[in-house]
Design a protein around this motif. Structure first.
Motif, PDB file in Angstrom:
ATOM      1  N   UNK B 356       0.836  -1.203   0.000  1.00 35.84           N
ATOM      2  CA  UNK B 356       0.000   0.000   0.000  1.00 35.84           C
ATOM      3  C   UNK B 356       0.872   1.255   0.000  1.00 35.84           C
ATOM      4  N   UNK B 357       1.892   1.289   0.862  1.00 39.63           N
ATOM      5  CA  UNK B 357       2.789   2.462   0.926  1.00 39.63           C
ATOM      6  C   UNK B 357       3.493   2.697  -0.399  1.00 39.63           C
ATOM      7  N   UNK B 358       3.939   1.588  -1.032  1.00 39.81           N
ATOM      8  CA  UNK B 358       4.704   1.740  -2.272  1.00 39.81           C
ATOM      9  C   UNK B 358       3.821   2.058  -3.471  1.00 39.81           C
ATOM     10  N   UNK B 359       2.667   1.397  -3.544  1.00 36.92           N
ATOM     11  CA  UNK B 359       1.920   1.425  -4.794  1.00 36.92           C
ATOM     12  C   UNK B 359       0.852   2.506  -4.867  1.00 36.92           C
ATOM     13  N   UNK B 360       0.369   2.984  -3.729  1.00 34.77           N
ATOM     14  CA  UNK B 360      -0.656   4.027  -3.789  1.00 34.77           C
ATOM     15  C   UNK B 360       0.013   5.373  -4.004  1.00 34.77           C
ATOM     16  N   UNK B 361      -0.462   6.075  -5.014  1.00 27.57           N
ATOM     17  CA  UNK B 361       0.124   7.351  -5.419  1.00 27.57           C
ATOM     18  C   UNK B 361      -0.700   8.482  -4.810  1.00 27.57           C
ATOM     19  N   UNK B 362      -0.191   9.078  -3.746  1.00 30.42           N
ATOM     20  CA  UNK B 362      -0.891  10.189  -3.096  1.00 30.42           C
ATOM     21  C   UNK B 362       0.126  11.032  -2.351  1.00 30.42           C
TER      22      UNK B 362
END
Lengths: 418, 418
Positions: B356-362
């Protein structure tokens, strides 16, 4: 499909590819870059044939020598593009670096992580090498790229694009990692400039007309590059032999580039010892001088400069010269006419050097060196996508780091806000 | 003078002031901020009288309660603005920091120095406190500021501006360090958006309409702030009691702000144990639920969510809910509907947290914490001018550092480029 929808489809594909690229480790990206280099070497003949079509068209339509030179490819230039890809592959991967991490009183740990920008649009003119250079830097930094080259280079660009894109996809990069808009109608760029949903930034590379038109019309954020009305100021305390070397280098080593000097400012107390000799040397190098009335007294062949001359980026063997009464007058001149690109002082006076460094507002400010060093390679960045002359996001030479952004990652144990 | 020329004059004055401010040490800037705070306290009555005019007009024209609340000043709110000024004065000065310096093989030493952006335009709506907060942050970071508040707060803003500007100039800041455009016609903003020569960046603060209109029309670079369609994803491995605390906090602690949660995603294996209890609690807090068909089975009072609900920043006590089959489905949903503001996962699974930390772009991605922490104060920046939801220049909460840029200073001994 109409032009607009075609461009939107390309941008959508690039945007989807960006999501995949952003989480791709360095190995696959580097292999793709190496394979792209090999493919360029293997397709040399094809690319040169395509380039010949563009060259013939350019000659037929009467383009000048400088234009033809920018457009022309040969074995050596293709080798150089391939070498560039291999070099970019060898650079450290910028993605994933945690520039800082700290702990808050409530126990939250917050880290700032370097991540790709997403999708980058590059709009350029007649230099086919940009197709390769820009793609390499964007991919290495984890971005997908949408390329849009000038219509005069369309055959060369299509041949290059097909070559490197096929190699990239074979190596495992997603379809859309490199997109090329092969439609030369202006409408294609007009559409691209409004696609904020899919394109994160546009970087125009080319002349002032191209850049201004994109800055004026794009709703996608733009990074402005490359307009440089650069000054060298020779202080009264300058080592005049050093000053002459630097002035000659900044004006004549490559006059057509943005970090070349356009105006020389000389302190009145240095002018008499400096300008007559410099004038002779510049004359022998074919440099036209447009100076103030004081300059004309010391360099008889100089023409009288107009206000417009001080405001012009000649990009040619023409130099505007002005004798000034003080450091302050020099800095006021730079403030008034400069484009905040590169400015230099030649001095042995400590206070003058510090004041110039602190007070002159430009991407790069030099003491006792040529303005020609404002360049990603020369700064040690390994490569360069351009020189930003704006203040937002990136300023000065832009390497891989400047093609990235950050995100905050926050590690909690159930914290809620009171 | 017509509106356009009037705005150009203000911008020119601000731009000249920026040149002086950029070389002003911390002491004078801090004294000005402290004096501005004192002046606000001394002029409370005058400011409250002006505010009463605005409040009367707002009530007459039938503005709602939330609007009136944003517009209203009282003794306590003026104290709070003054306190903000004193706090900003106490923060470390960001200007002059050398973030790195290195030496090139040719002996050139190159340093990257933090410098002000120049002139910042702030376009805002009906909150008069922005007049003070924005001025303080811009001045502290060495920038001049052009303020343009909404017409509904014009009397309050003029009273506040006259108070703080007089104090700033008396303390020694240059005329134009704080400019305020007291013309409420739209033409004033239209002019400001095109003044690339004098204005370095525009920061709109307000609703989506204001922000979109400025992004669409400005040729001056814009930093976009504040649109947040934020998600919390409750993973199958989540501590459900922690998850409920976080969901309640993210939705109800202050629903009208951009970092509040708008959609809850729940893994199907957690839904049955999680949603029925959560649904009861949310109901008791007056939260309307719009869920998928799975959600409706577990929270009977929920309405059926439409596609549009998942795409909406409610800024209200309304929550969209979706049961998902996997982490991937949750991340796909966030990719499709998110605005890249703040996204959270509640999990005890190491791999899920890392993905989640790596792949979510925010701008900010959380594990086991409320999205409500995306805020300059909460991140420890001391103050905040807004939350950037774009990728260029600044991303996430923007403190003083985000109101600066850099320049390269280069120390030579006569180096020229070969």
């Amino acid at each position: 499909m109409d032009v607009g929808s075609y461009v939107v489809e390309k941008a959508k594909t690039a945007s989807r590819a960006a999501r995949i690229l952003s989480n791709m480790g360095p190995n696959l990206k580097n292999r793709a870059l190496d394979d792209m280099a090999e493919a360029l070497q293997n397709n040399k003949e094809l690319i040169l044939q395509a380039n010949k079509l563009d060259l013939d068209n350019a000659k037929k339509s009467g383009k000048g020598k400088a234009f033809i030179d920018r457009l022309e490819l040969n074995q050596k230039r293709i080798d150089s593009m391939a070498g560039g890809l291999i070099k970019v592959a060898s650079l450290p991967d910028p993605i994933g670096e945690v520039s800082k991490m700290w702990k808050r009183p409530n126990g939250l740990r917050i880290g700032k992580v370097r991540v790709p920008l997403g999708t980058i649009g590059i709009i350029y003119e007649a230099r086919p090498n940009v197709t390769v250079d820009a793609a390499a830097l964007c991919l290495k930094s984890g971005n997908s790229v949408i390329l849009r080259g000038g219509k005069e280079a369309i055959n060369s660009n299509v041949a290059i694009y097909n070559t490197i894109n096929k190699a990239a996809v074979s190596a495992g990069l997603p379809e859309g990692a490199i997109e090329f808009i092969d439609i030369t109608e202006r409408e294609a760029v007009e559409t691209l400039m409004k696609l904020n949903e899919y394109v994160d930034v546009l970087i125009p590379r080319g002349g002032r007309g191209l850049i201004n038109s994109i800055v004026k019309n794009s709703t996608v954020p733009v990074i402005q590059t490359g307009i440089g009305n650069c000054h060298v100021y020779v202080d009264e305390s300058a080592d005049l032999s050093m000053a002459e070397n630097i002035v000659l280098n900044a004006k004549t080593q490559r006059p057509a580039v943005c970090n070349a000097m356009e105006t020389l400012l000389v302190h009145k107390n240095a002018a008499e010892n400096f300008l007559p000799h410099l004038g002779k040397t510049l004359k022998s190098l074919g440099v036209e001088i447009r100076g103030c009335s004081e300059t004309k007294k010391l360099i008889p062949y100089a023409k009288l400069a107009t206000e417009e001359d001080y405001d012009t980026e000649f990009l040619d063997l023409i130099l505007a010269v002005k004798v000034v009464n003080s450091l302050d007058e020099a800095m006021d001149h730079i403030y008034k006419y400069g484009t905040k690109h590169s400015e230099a002082i030649i001095t042995n006076d400590y206070n003058a050097s510090q004041r110039f460094l602190n007070e002159v507002d430009a991407a790069a400010v030099y003491v006792n060196a040529s303005t020609r060093f404002t360049d990603g390679e020369q700064f040690g960045f390994g490569a360069e996508i351009g020189i930003s002359t704006q203040k937002l996001h990136a300023r000065g030479p832009m390497g891989l780091n400047e093609l990235t952004t950050s995100k905050y990652v926050v590690y909690g144990e159930g914290q809620i806000r009171k």
